[in-house]
Write a protein that holds these residues in place. Structure first.
Motif, PDB file in Angstrom:
ATOM      1  N   ARG A 118       0.859  -1.191   0.000  1.00  0.00           N
ATOM      2  CA  ARG A 118       0.000   0.000   0.000  1.00  0.00           C
ATOM      3  C   ARG A 118       0.892   1.236   0.000  1.00  0.00           C
ATOM      4  NH1 ARG A 118      -5.579   0.734   3.540  1.00  0.00           N
ATOM      5  NH2 ARG A 118      -6.701   1.835   1.893  1.00  0.00           N
ATOM      6  N   HIS A 119       0.355   2.372  -0.394  1.00  0.00           N
ATOM      7  CA  HIS A 119       1.207   3.544  -0.563  1.00  0.00           C
ATOM      8  C   HIS A 119       1.625   4.171   0.766  1.00  0.00           C
ATOM      9  CE1 HIS A 119       3.139   6.881  -2.466  1.00  0.00           C
ATOM     10  NE2 HIS A 119       2.304   7.763  -1.950  1.00  0.00           N
ATOM     11  N   GLY A 120       0.677   4.418   1.652  1.00  0.00           N
ATOM     12  CA  GLY A 120       0.987   5.209   2.845  1.00  0.00           C
ATOM     13  C   GLY A 120       1.335   4.386   4.069  1.00  0.00           C
ATOM     14  N   THR A 121       0.398   3.579   4.517  1.00  0.00           N
ATOM     15  CA  THR A 121       0.590   2.625   5.606  1.00  0.00           C
ATOM     16  C   THR A 121      -0.170   1.367   5.202  1.00  0.00           C
ATOM     17  OG1 THR A 121      -1.397   2.940   6.983  1.00  0.00           O
ATOM     18  CG2 THR A 121       0.333   4.617   7.175  1.00  0.00           C
ATOM     19  N   PRO A 122      -0.018   0.276   5.929  1.00  0.00           N
ATOM     20  CA  PRO A 122      -0.811  -0.907   5.571  1.00  0.00           C
ATOM     21  C   PRO A 122      -2.318  -0.680   5.641  1.00  0.00           C
ATOM     22  CG  PRO A 122       1.044  -1.552   6.940  1.00  0.00           C
ATOM     23  CD  PRO A 122       1.008  -0.045   6.940  1.00  0.00           C
ATOM     24  N   VAL A 123      -2.756   0.394   6.305  1.00  0.00           N
ATOM     25  CA  VAL A 123      -4.194   0.646   6.445  1.00  0.00           C
ATOM     26  C   VAL A 123      -4.635   1.974   5.831  1.00  0.00           C
ATOM     27  CG1 VAL A 123      -4.479  -0.819   8.477  1.00  0.00           C
ATOM     28  CG2 VAL A 123      -3.807   1.571   8.778  1.00  0.00           C
ATOM     29  N   SER A 124      -3.760   2.641   5.079  1.00  0.00           N
ATOM     30  CA  SER A 124      -4.126   3.949   4.533  1.00  0.00           C
ATOM     31  C   SER A 124      -3.317   4.268   3.289  1.00  0.00           C
ATOM     32  CB  SER A 124      -3.883   5.046   5.585  1.00  0.00           C
ATOM     33  OG  SER A 124      -4.054   6.339   5.026  1.00  0.00           O
ATOM     34  N   LEU A 125      -3.975   4.893   2.311  1.00  0.00           N
ATOM     35  CA  LEU A 125      -3.268   5.351   1.120  1.00  0.00           C
ATOM     36  C   LEU A 125      -2.437   6.588   1.414  1.00  0.00           C
ATOM     37  CD1 LEU A 125      -4.582   5.660  -2.482  1.00  0.00           C
ATOM     38  CD2 LEU A 125      -3.580   7.656  -1.399  1.00  0.00           C
ATOM     39  N   ASP A 126      -2.978   7.534   2.195  1.00  0.00           N
ATOM     40  CA  ASP A 126      -2.316   8.836   2.300  1.00  0.00           C
ATOM     41  C   ASP A 126      -1.790   9.198   3.678  1.00  0.00           C
ATOM     42  OD1 ASP A 126      -4.772   9.230   3.441  1.00  0.00           O
ATOM     43  OD2 ASP A 126      -5.468  10.695   1.974  1.00  0.00           O
ATOM     44  N   ALA A 127      -1.926   8.326   4.678  1.00  0.00           N
ATOM     45  CA  ALA A 127      -1.241   8.556   5.951  1.00  0.00           C
ATOM     46  C   ALA A 127       0.223   8.173   5.785  1.00  0.00           C
ATOM     47  CB  ALA A 127      -1.884   7.754   7.075  1.00  0.00           C
ATOM     48  N   TYR A 128       1.073   8.684   6.665  1.00  0.00           N
ATOM     49  CA  TYR A 128       2.518   8.443   6.560  1.00  0.00           C
ATOM     50  C   TYR A 128       2.991   7.480   7.644  1.00  0.00           C
ATOM     51  CZ  TYR A 128       2.974  12.456   3.394  1.00  0.00           C
ATOM     52  OH  TYR A 128       2.860  13.316   2.337  1.00  0.00           O
ATOM     53  N   THR A 129       3.787   6.501   7.249  1.00  0.00           N
ATOM     54  CA  THR A 129       4.527   5.692   8.219  1.00  0.00           C
ATOM     55  C   THR A 129       5.893   6.350   8.353  1.00  0.00           C
ATOM     56  OG1 THR A 129       3.413   3.742   7.311  1.00  0.00           O
ATOM     57  CG2 THR A 129       5.216   3.360   8.852  1.00  0.00           C
ATOM     58  N   ASP A 130       5.943   7.417   9.158  1.00  0.00           N
ATOM     59  CA  ASP A 130       7.143   8.258   9.213  1.00  0.00           C
ATOM     60  C   ASP A 130       7.693   8.452  10.614  1.00  0.00           C
ATOM     61  OD1 ASP A 130       5.097   9.811  10.206  1.00  0.00           O
ATOM     62  OD2 ASP A 130       5.445  11.515   8.872  1.00  0.00           O
ATOM     63  N   SER A 131       7.201   7.684  11.568  1.00  0.00           N
ATOM     64  CA  SER A 131       7.681   7.802  12.942  1.00  0.00           C
ATOM     65  C   SER A 131       7.291   6.546  13.695  1.00  0.00           C
ATOM     66  CB  SER A 131       7.064   9.028  13.627  1.00  0.00           C
ATOM     67  OG  SER A 131       5.655   8.854  13.767  1.00  0.00           O
ATOM     68  N   VAL A 132       7.900   6.350  14.852  1.00  0.00           N
ATOM     69  CA  VAL A 132       7.537   5.205  15.679  1.00  0.00           C
ATOM     70  C   VAL A 132       6.076   5.282  16.114  1.00  0.00           C
ATOM     71  CG1 VAL A 132       7.953   4.095  17.909  1.00  0.00           C
ATOM     72  CG2 VAL A 132       9.879   4.648  16.408  1.00  0.00           C
ATOM     73  N   PRO A 133       5.563   6.453  16.565  1.00  0.00           N
ATOM     74  CA  PRO A 133       4.134   6.505  16.912  1.00  0.00           C
ATOM     75  C   PRO A 133       3.218   6.171  15.739  1.00  0.00           C
ATOM     76  CG  PRO A 133       5.288   8.365  17.875  1.00  0.00           C
ATOM     77  CD  PRO A 133       6.260   7.704  16.956  1.00  0.00           C
ATOM     78  N   VAL A 149       5.424  -0.226   2.043  1.00  0.00           N
ATOM     79  CA  VAL A 149       4.804   1.080   1.825  1.00  0.00           C
ATOM     80  C   VAL A 149       5.830   2.036   1.216  1.00  0.00           C
ATOM     81  CG1 VAL A 149       3.241   0.747   3.791  1.00  0.00           C
ATOM     82  CG2 VAL A 149       5.403   1.979   4.123  1.00  0.00           C
ATOM     83  N   GLY A 150       5.343   3.190   0.774  1.00  0.00           N
ATOM     84  CA  GLY A 150       6.200   4.267   0.278  1.00  0.00           C
ATOM     85  C   GLY A 150       5.791   5.575   0.940  1.00  0.00           C
ATOM     86  N   HIS A 151       5.595   6.615   0.095  1.00  0.00           N
ATOM     87  CA  HIS A 151       4.977   7.880   0.497  1.00  0.00           C
ATOM     88  C   HIS A 151       5.884   8.833   1.260  1.00  0.00           C
ATOM     89  CE1 HIS A 151       1.654  10.561   0.845  1.00  0.00           C
ATOM     90  NE2 HIS A 151       1.199  10.183   2.015  1.00  0.00           N
ATOM     91  N   THR A 152       6.744   8.324   2.147  1.00  0.00           N
ATOM     92  CA  THR A 152       7.594   9.220   2.943  1.00  0.00           C
ATOM     93  C   THR A 152       8.817   9.695   2.168  1.00  0.00           C
ATOM     94  OG1 THR A 152       8.968   7.441   3.848  1.00  0.00           O
ATOM     95  CG2 THR A 152       6.941   7.979   5.046  1.00  0.00           C
ATOM     96  N   HIS A 153       9.189   8.983   1.107  1.00  0.00           N
ATOM     97  CA  HIS A 153      10.414   9.256   0.334  1.00  0.00           C
ATOM     98  C   HIS A 153      11.676   8.975   1.147  1.00  0.00           C
ATOM     99  CE1 HIS A 153       8.397  12.009  -2.887  1.00  0.00           C
ATOM    100  NE2 HIS A 153       7.475  11.268  -2.277  1.00  0.00           N
ATOM    101  N   VAL A 154      11.554   8.193   2.198  1.00  0.00           N
ATOM    102  CA  VAL A 154      12.678   7.866   3.082  1.00  0.00           C
ATOM    103  C   VAL A 154      12.721   6.352   3.278  1.00  0.00           C
ATOM    104  CG1 VAL A 154      13.671   8.148   5.382  1.00  0.00           C
ATOM    105  CG2 VAL A 154      12.524  10.079   4.274  1.00  0.00           C
TER     106      VAL A 154
END
Length: 250
Positions: A118-133, A149-154
């Motif tokens: 999935r693009h953002g998180t396993p449960v969202s297209l546009d949320a970011y998996t960009d931190s531990v929280p 996932v992607g989206h964060t560019h990191v």
């Protein structure tokens, strides 16, 4: 199975070409593009044609979602760098190319690998998996073991660790590339970084290969002809910031 994992190419053909040249001798069975093939860059048709030639499995990203909303008159046009690039690209894509983008799905569960894409998180297209929280929240809402996932560019890995109080979450980044062996009992979210617009201070294109037999994830950073893309951005009269940021990795 060996997966070539790409994300956030953002219509940057020189970056995509460099990644594919680097990945070729490493061997892979399937190409997965985790969203945002389009947006920002000057080569939308070239990138789509390359991904189609690779028979890539392409996921819907937020930029494709916005572009299709413009096509369907479901999004108000606003002055922004994002809109300027998407509208320019929309004027250059054929009906055949748009029809293919419409087939891209928002999330795929792959039983052969036991993974969710999935693009953002396993449960969202546009949320970011960009931190531990953020990762902790995604793990709480998703019961799977392996997510890409992607989206964060990191490029990064978020992994759970068993503890007396429940799952802890640990993060590992790959600013210069690197590898990660999946622990047997952990749940993980893996991000290959951005092919066409890295944002971790390293302008080199980022991609990953995942070996499902060995649970081995490896990130690679590849230099490419940034000037060629910058010149194409300016020639297309796209916002100059889209050229400037490529050399900065921001």
């Amino acid at each position: 199975m060996r997966l070539l994992l790409l994300s956030d190419t953002h219509a940057n053909q020189p970056a995509l070409e460099a990644v594919l040249h680097d990945a070729a001798p490493r061997r892979f069975d399937q190409v997965i593009h985790l969203g945002d093939a389009l947006g920002y860059g000057p080569h939308p048709r070239e990138v789509l044609n390359t991904l189609r030639d690779l028979n890539a499995v392409c996921l819907l990203g937020n930029h494709e979602q916005m572009l299709l909303a413009y096509v369907n008159s479901k999004r108000e046009i606003r002055e922004s760098v994002v809109s300027a690039a998407l509208l320019w690209q929309l004027g250059r894509l054929s009906e055949r190319e748009l029809a293919w983008v419409r087939t891209w799905r928002d999330g795929i569960d792959d039983p052969n690998v036991g993974a969710r894409y999935r693009h953002g998180t396993p449960v969202s297209l546009d949320a970011y998996t960009d931190s531990v929280p953020a990762a902790r929240e995604a793990f709480a809402r998703w019961g799977g073991r392996l997510g890409f996932v992607g989206h964060t560019h990191v490029p990064a890995v978020y992994a759970t660790l068993n503890a007396p109080v429940g799952e802890w979450v640990k993060q590992q980044a790959f600013p210069e590339g690197g590898s990660y062996l999946l622990p047997p009992s952990a749940r993980v979210i893996l991000n290959p970084g951005s092919v066409g617009q890295p944002r971790d201070g390293n302008p080199h294109a980022s991609y990953a290969i995942y070996d499902s037999e060995h649970g081995y994830f490896e990130v690679f950073r590849v230099p490419y002809d940034v000037v060629r893309t910058q010149e194409a951005v300016l020639a297309a009269e796209l916002p100059p910031v889209l050229a400037t940021r490529l050399a900065l990795g921001r």
